[in-house]
Enzyme design. Sequence first.
Site, PDB file in Angstrom:
ATOM      1  N   TYR A 178       0.819  -1.222   0.000  1.00 39.52           N
ATOM      2  CA  TYR A 178       0.000   0.000   0.000  1.00 39.52           C
ATOM      3  C   TYR A 178       0.848   1.266   0.000  1.00 39.52           C
ATOM      4  CZ  TYR A 178      -4.411  -2.379   0.423  1.00 39.52           C
ATOM      5  OH  TYR A 178      -5.515  -3.144   0.152  1.00 39.52           O
TER       6      TYR A 178
ATOM      7  N   TYR B  48     -14.481  -4.649   3.385  1.00 40.07           N
ATOM      8  CA  TYR B  48     -13.116  -5.073   3.063  1.00 40.07           C
ATOM      9  C   TYR B  48     -12.904  -6.487   3.579  1.00 40.07           C
ATOM     10  CZ  TYR B  48      -8.125  -5.553   2.736  1.00 40.07           C
ATOM     11  OH  TYR B  48      -6.875  -6.026   2.421  1.00 40.07           O
TER      12      TYR B  48
ATOM     13  N   ASP C 280     -16.993 -12.452   8.756  1.00 37.93           N
ATOM     14  CA  ASP C 280     -15.552 -12.181   8.677  1.00 37.93           C
ATOM     15  C   ASP C 280     -15.115 -11.449   9.946  1.00 37.93           C
ATOM     16  OD1 ASP C 280     -13.018 -11.269   8.222  1.00 37.93           O
ATOM     17  OD2 ASP C 280     -13.426 -10.387   6.256  1.00 37.93           O
TER      18      ASP C 280
ATOM     19  N   LYS D 236      -5.376 -11.989  11.995  1.00 40.26           N
ATOM     20  CA  LYS D 236      -4.948 -10.829  12.799  1.00 40.26           C
ATOM     21  C   LYS D 236      -4.687 -11.192  14.267  1.00 40.26           C
ATOM     22  CE  LYS D 236      -6.181  -7.125   9.757  1.00 40.26           C
ATOM     23  NZ  LYS D 236      -7.326  -6.844   8.915  1.00 40.26           N
TER      24      LYS D 236
HETATM   25  C1  LIG Z   1      -7.410  -7.273   7.366  1.00 44.51           C
HETATM   26  C2  LIG Z   1      -8.693  -7.925   6.982  1.00 44.51           C
HETATM   27  C3  LIG Z   1      -8.720  -8.993   6.082  1.00 44.51           C
HETATM   28  C4  LIG Z   1      -7.489  -9.467   5.349  1.00 44.51           C
HETATM   29  O1  LIG Z   1      -6.563 -10.026   6.212  1.00 44.51           O
HETATM   30  P1  LIG Z   1      -5.034 -10.147   5.745  1.00 44.51           P
HETATM   31  O2  LIG Z   1      -4.387 -10.974   6.801  1.00 44.51           O
HETATM   32  O3  LIG Z   1      -4.507  -8.758   5.683  1.00 44.51           O
HETATM   33  O4  LIG Z   1      -5.032 -10.824   4.414  1.00 44.51           O
HETATM   34  C5  LIG Z   1      -9.925  -9.603   5.836  1.00 44.51           C
HETATM   35  N1  LIG Z   1     -11.051  -9.181   6.433  1.00 44.51           N
HETATM   36  C6  LIG Z   1     -11.067  -8.160   7.294  1.00 44.51           C
HETATM   37  C7  LIG Z   1     -12.353  -7.758   7.957  1.00 44.51           C
HETATM   38  C8  LIG Z   1      -9.894  -7.480   7.598  1.00 44.51           C
HETATM   39  O5  LIG Z   1      -9.912  -6.435   8.438  1.00 44.51           O
END
Ligand SMILES: *Cc1c(COP(=O)(O)O)cnc(C)c1O
Length: 424
Positions: A18, A145, A237, A266
């Site tokens: 980015y 996202y 998600d 994460k």
């Molecule tokens: C950061 C994020 C992703 C992608 O995760 P990466 O480990 O960066 O590929 C997917 N969904 C959400 C809600 C996110 O915040």
Amino acid sequence: MEEQNIVERDKAVIWHPYTQMKLAQPPIPIVRGEGAYLIAEDGTRYLDAISSWWVNIHGHSHPYIAKKVAEQLLTLEHAIFAGFTHPTAVELAERLLKILPGNQKKIFYSDNGSTAVEVALKMCFQFFSNRGEERPKVIAFKNSYHGDTFGAMAVSARSAFTAPFEKLLFDVEYIDLPNAENIQALKSQISNLKSQVSSFIFEPLILGSGGMLMYEAHYLDELIRCCKESGILTICDEVMTGFGRTGELFASDHLKQQPDIMCFSKGITGGTMALGATSCTNEIYEAFLSDDKLKTLFHGHSFTANPVACAAALASMDLLLSTETFNNLNRITEQHAAFREKIAGHPKLRDVRQTGTIIAFEWETNQDTSYFAGLRDMLYNFFLDAGIILRPLGNIVYILPPYCITNDELSFVYSKIEEALDRF
Ligand SMILES: *Cc1c(COP(=O)(O)O)cnc(C)c1O
């Protein structure tokens, strides 16, 4: 020859994420992490108010996680995960399922948030194709996202970031975030599409990258219920929201309905190692059980269920489930709420919103509010000069801290936000 510093060596060989490499400021070299701080080569201590891209939950270089990771490294560092298993992966799956909504019964490991989403989407598409049905569409929120790989990108909001790939992304129906006015219309939109749609993917309660946009749990409950009635699978998600961010262990803990599939990454390892996990119900799992080998979920990564990453996740879970963390989640939530009350109505603020440990401040602005606009860079540099890492999304400044951040440290961040409001 004179020895080059890290930044010069970086410039010679590295392409950053980015980052417009032509225009970007030189990166800040970080050499150490300690609690809520990232420490630069020149000794500057940066208060990490965004958990290092939302991953860190217990503070940097946590000694307990480090110890468990070191032990695991000396025991088993990697084992192929097709045809083999290992105790760390099994224990992590057992312990995850214990704290997830009761309908979640199986864990599929991968490497990161995007891959956790890819796996979830594939599970849904193939769930129907294994039954001889074709359902090529997905429903997602506008401004969502879900990651940067192609499938995850396809179900994310289309933007300047995805424009070069637009023609290559599959078909998605975008719906508005639910509220009192539009909930009925959204439900009819979903039921009208039903036979073409395999899944509805959503970030529960809060759309992160889209600008920390928040919506109420009971409307999400209604959308999930509507999908269930329409035979559409639901993918929650929790890559950002998981492991305490919303004040509960998972954002789903605010819901009455249970999603079919959930995605994690994460915070799962406390931000220590890359690891993704996708959980699902027995109904999804059983749709792939067959004497026909073609009904297999053909997906896997070299580092699937990496033992070291799983050990970090287990150590992080020990800390997450401690009374200390529970108290910290409540404490941060209360501190944010008090500051929100204090700052609400500030003439420069269009909105201030909070979900648990996440608080967002939306600047009133007459200029272009896009990611590329000048306000964002001014704010970013202002906080950096104050020794705080905050990474505004356009005109939206948010705090998403590691749970070890103290009240004094929070007060310092709040005071700098007030100062920024006066200045910009
Ligand atoms: C950061 C994020 C992703 C992608 O995760 P990466 O480990 O960066 O590929 C997917 N969904 C959400 C809600 C996110 O915040």
